[in-house]
Scaffold this motif. Structure first.
Motif, PDB file in Angstrom:
ATOM      1  N   TRP A   4       0.811  -1.211   0.000  1.00  0.00           N
ATOM      2  CA  TRP A   4       0.000   0.000   0.000  1.00  0.00           C
ATOM      3  C   TRP A   4       0.846   1.262   0.000  1.00  0.00           C
ATOM      4  O   TRP A   4       0.410   2.299  -0.498  1.00  0.00           O
ATOM      5  CB  TRP A   4      -0.966  -0.010   1.174  1.00  0.00           C
ATOM      6  CG  TRP A   4      -1.957  -1.125   1.023  1.00  0.00           C
ATOM      7  CD1 TRP A   4      -1.999  -2.278   1.743  1.00  0.00           C
ATOM      8  CD2 TRP A   4      -2.992  -1.213   0.045  1.00  0.00           C
ATOM      9  NE1 TRP A   4      -3.006  -3.073   1.276  1.00  0.00           N
ATOM     10  CE2 TRP A   4      -3.638  -2.446   0.239  1.00  0.00           C
ATOM     11  CE3 TRP A   4      -3.433  -0.377  -0.969  1.00  0.00           C
ATOM     12  CZ2 TRP A   4      -4.709  -2.862  -0.542  1.00  0.00           C
ATOM     13  CZ3 TRP A   4      -4.503  -0.788  -1.744  1.00  0.00           C
ATOM     14  CH2 TRP A   4      -5.122  -2.012  -1.531  1.00  0.00           C
ATOM     15  N   VAL A   5       2.046   1.174   0.537  1.00  0.00           N
ATOM     16  CA  VAL A   5       2.943   2.330   0.538  1.00  0.00           C
ATOM     17  C   VAL A   5       3.263   2.732  -0.898  1.00  0.00           C
ATOM     18  O   VAL A   5       3.203   3.912  -1.254  1.00  0.00           O
ATOM     19  CB  VAL A   5       4.242   2.016   1.305  1.00  0.00           C
ATOM     20  CG1 VAL A   5       5.254   3.127   1.142  1.00  0.00           C
ATOM     21  CG2 VAL A   5       3.946   1.771   2.765  1.00  0.00           C
ATOM     22  N   PHE A   6       3.555   1.762  -1.713  1.00  0.00           N
ATOM     23  CA  PHE A   6       3.949   2.057  -3.088  1.00  0.00           C
ATOM     24  C   PHE A   6       2.743   2.420  -3.946  1.00  0.00           C
ATOM     25  O   PHE A   6       2.837   3.246  -4.856  1.00  0.00           O
ATOM     26  CB  PHE A   6       4.778   0.897  -3.637  1.00  0.00           C
ATOM     27  CG  PHE A   6       5.959   0.636  -2.738  1.00  0.00           C
ATOM     28  CD1 PHE A   6       7.002   1.558  -2.663  1.00  0.00           C
ATOM     29  CD2 PHE A   6       5.995  -0.455  -1.900  1.00  0.00           C
ATOM     30  CE1 PHE A   6       8.062   1.373  -1.793  1.00  0.00           C
ATOM     31  CE2 PHE A   6       7.062  -0.659  -1.022  1.00  0.00           C
ATOM     32  CZ  PHE A   6       8.093   0.261  -0.978  1.00  0.00           C
ATOM     33  N   VAL A  53       9.041   1.129   6.133  1.00  0.00           N
ATOM     34  CA  VAL A  53       8.933  -0.217   5.558  1.00  0.00           C
ATOM     35  C   VAL A  53      10.314  -0.751   5.208  1.00  0.00           C
ATOM     36  O   VAL A  53      10.657  -1.886   5.532  1.00  0.00           O
ATOM     37  CB  VAL A  53       8.013  -0.207   4.322  1.00  0.00           C
ATOM     38  CG1 VAL A  53       8.150  -1.476   3.511  1.00  0.00           C
ATOM     39  CG2 VAL A  53       6.564   0.010   4.754  1.00  0.00           C
ATOM     40  N   LEU A  54      11.125   0.070   4.562  1.00  0.00           N
ATOM     41  CA  LEU A  54      12.461  -0.386   4.160  1.00  0.00           C
ATOM     42  C   LEU A  54      13.387  -0.541   5.361  1.00  0.00           C
ATOM     43  O   LEU A  54      14.218  -1.447   5.382  1.00  0.00           O
ATOM     44  CB  LEU A  54      13.054   0.584   3.136  1.00  0.00           C
ATOM     45  CG  LEU A  54      12.315   0.631   1.801  1.00  0.00           C
ATOM     46  CD1 LEU A  54      12.873   1.740   0.923  1.00  0.00           C
ATOM     47  CD2 LEU A  54      12.369  -0.707   1.091  1.00  0.00           C
ATOM     48  N   TYR A  55      13.247   0.315   6.356  1.00  0.00           N
ATOM     49  CA  TYR A  55      14.094   0.235   7.537  1.00  0.00           C
ATOM     50  C   TYR A  55      13.835  -1.064   8.302  1.00  0.00           C
ATOM     51  O   TYR A  55      14.740  -1.683   8.829  1.00  0.00           O
ATOM     52  CB  TYR A  55      13.870   1.433   8.464  1.00  0.00           C
ATOM     53  CG  TYR A  55      14.760   1.395   9.677  1.00  0.00           C
ATOM     54  CD1 TYR A  55      16.056   1.883   9.602  1.00  0.00           C
ATOM     55  CD2 TYR A  55      14.322   0.842  10.870  1.00  0.00           C
ATOM     56  CE1 TYR A  55      16.895   1.831  10.705  1.00  0.00           C
ATOM     57  CE2 TYR A  55      15.151   0.790  11.977  1.00  0.00           C
ATOM     58  CZ  TYR A  55      16.444   1.281  11.890  1.00  0.00           C
ATOM     59  OH  TYR A  55      17.275   1.225  12.976  1.00  0.00           O
ATOM     60  N   CYS A  60       9.213  -5.668  11.809  1.00  0.00           N
ATOM     61  CA  CYS A  60       8.791  -4.302  12.121  1.00  0.00           C
ATOM     62  C   CYS A  60       8.578  -4.158  13.630  1.00  0.00           C
ATOM     63  O   CYS A  60       7.633  -4.722  14.187  1.00  0.00           O
ATOM     64  CB  CYS A  60       7.511  -3.958  11.377  1.00  0.00           C
ATOM     65  SG  CYS A  60       7.096  -2.217  11.465  1.00  0.00           S
ATOM     66  N   PRO A  61       9.466  -3.408  14.301  1.00  0.00           N
ATOM     67  CA  PRO A  61       9.291  -3.186  15.746  1.00  0.00           C
ATOM     68  C   PRO A  61       7.966  -2.469  16.023  1.00  0.00           C
ATOM     69  O   PRO A  61       7.484  -1.693  15.186  1.00  0.00           O
ATOM     70  CB  PRO A  61      10.472  -2.292  16.113  1.00  0.00           C
ATOM     71  CG  PRO A  61      11.445  -2.433  14.995  1.00  0.00           C
ATOM     72  CD  PRO A  61      10.641  -2.738  13.775  1.00  0.00           C
ATOM     73  N   PRO A  62       7.376  -2.696  17.179  1.00  0.00           N
ATOM     74  CA  PRO A  62       6.066  -2.107  17.487  1.00  0.00           C
ATOM     75  C   PRO A  62       5.997  -0.586  17.356  1.00  0.00           C
ATOM     76  O   PRO A  62       5.009  -0.063  16.850  1.00  0.00           O
ATOM     77  CB  PRO A  62       5.805  -2.550  18.927  1.00  0.00           C
ATOM     78  CG  PRO A  62       6.542  -3.834  19.050  1.00  0.00           C
ATOM     79  CD  PRO A  62       7.784  -3.644  18.218  1.00  0.00           C
ATOM     80  N   PHE A  63       7.027   0.154  17.791  1.00  0.00           N
ATOM     81  CA  PHE A  63       6.969   1.619  17.661  1.00  0.00           C
ATOM     82  C   PHE A  63       6.990   2.032  16.198  1.00  0.00           C
ATOM     83  O   PHE A  63       6.337   3.000  15.806  1.00  0.00           O
ATOM     84  CB  PHE A  63       8.110   2.299  18.431  1.00  0.00           C
ATOM     85  CG  PHE A  63       7.701   2.753  19.788  1.00  0.00           C
ATOM     86  CD1 PHE A  63       7.512   1.845  20.811  1.00  0.00           C
ATOM     87  CD2 PHE A  63       7.467   4.087  20.045  1.00  0.00           C
ATOM     88  CE1 PHE A  63       7.112   2.256  22.076  1.00  0.00           C
ATOM     89  CE2 PHE A  63       7.071   4.515  21.296  1.00  0.00           C
ATOM     90  CZ  PHE A  63       6.888   3.588  22.309  1.00  0.00           C
TER      91      PHE A  63
END
Length: 130
Positions: A4-6, A53-55, A60-63
């Motif tokens: 969805w980001v893209f 998303v890329l990081y 994906c950490p909760p924060f």
């Protein structure tokens, strides 16, 4: 959320082109500025989402996930309300101004998303307690 980001990036380009080529002659300066602001914030926060998303490619950490949700909510409320106000105006609908009450909620969502990222990167070793 990744796909969805893209899609959001493609949508920002399409809505920007639509505004520049179709809507521009139909809008007064104030509404044109509102639409351009929506497109700019749409791009900025799509890039912020892409970064998150890329990081966090593998996990994906909760924060980071919370920041993503706030950015997405901001896109929907802030940009969506501005796009909708302009399109309703162009279509002749007279009751579009109530949407102006929604826009600040989207702005607040953007701010919270950025503060969550700030907090995430402020923490040592990026350990997440969220």
């Amino acid at each position: 959320m990744n796909k969805w980001v893209f899609f959001s990036g493609a949508l920002a380009v399409a809505l920007g082109a639509f505004g520049a080529h179709v809507l521009q002659p139909l809008l007064d300066e104030k509404l044109r500025h509102s639409y351009e602001t929506a497109v700019q914030y749409h791009f900025y926060h799509t890039l912020a989402l892409a970064f998150t998303v890329l990081y966090s490619k593998n996990q994906c950490p909760p924060f980071m996930r919370k920041a993503q949700y706030f950015f997405f909510t901001g896109l929907f409320l802030f940009c969506g309300s501005l796009y909708t106000m302009v399109l309703l105006y162009v279509s002749g609908f007279s009751g579009w101004r109530f949407l102006g009450m929604i826009t600040p909620l989207g702005g607040l969502s953007f701010i919270v998303g950025w503060l969550l990222l700030f907090y995430f990167f402020l923490k040592p070793k990026h350990t997440d307690i969220g």
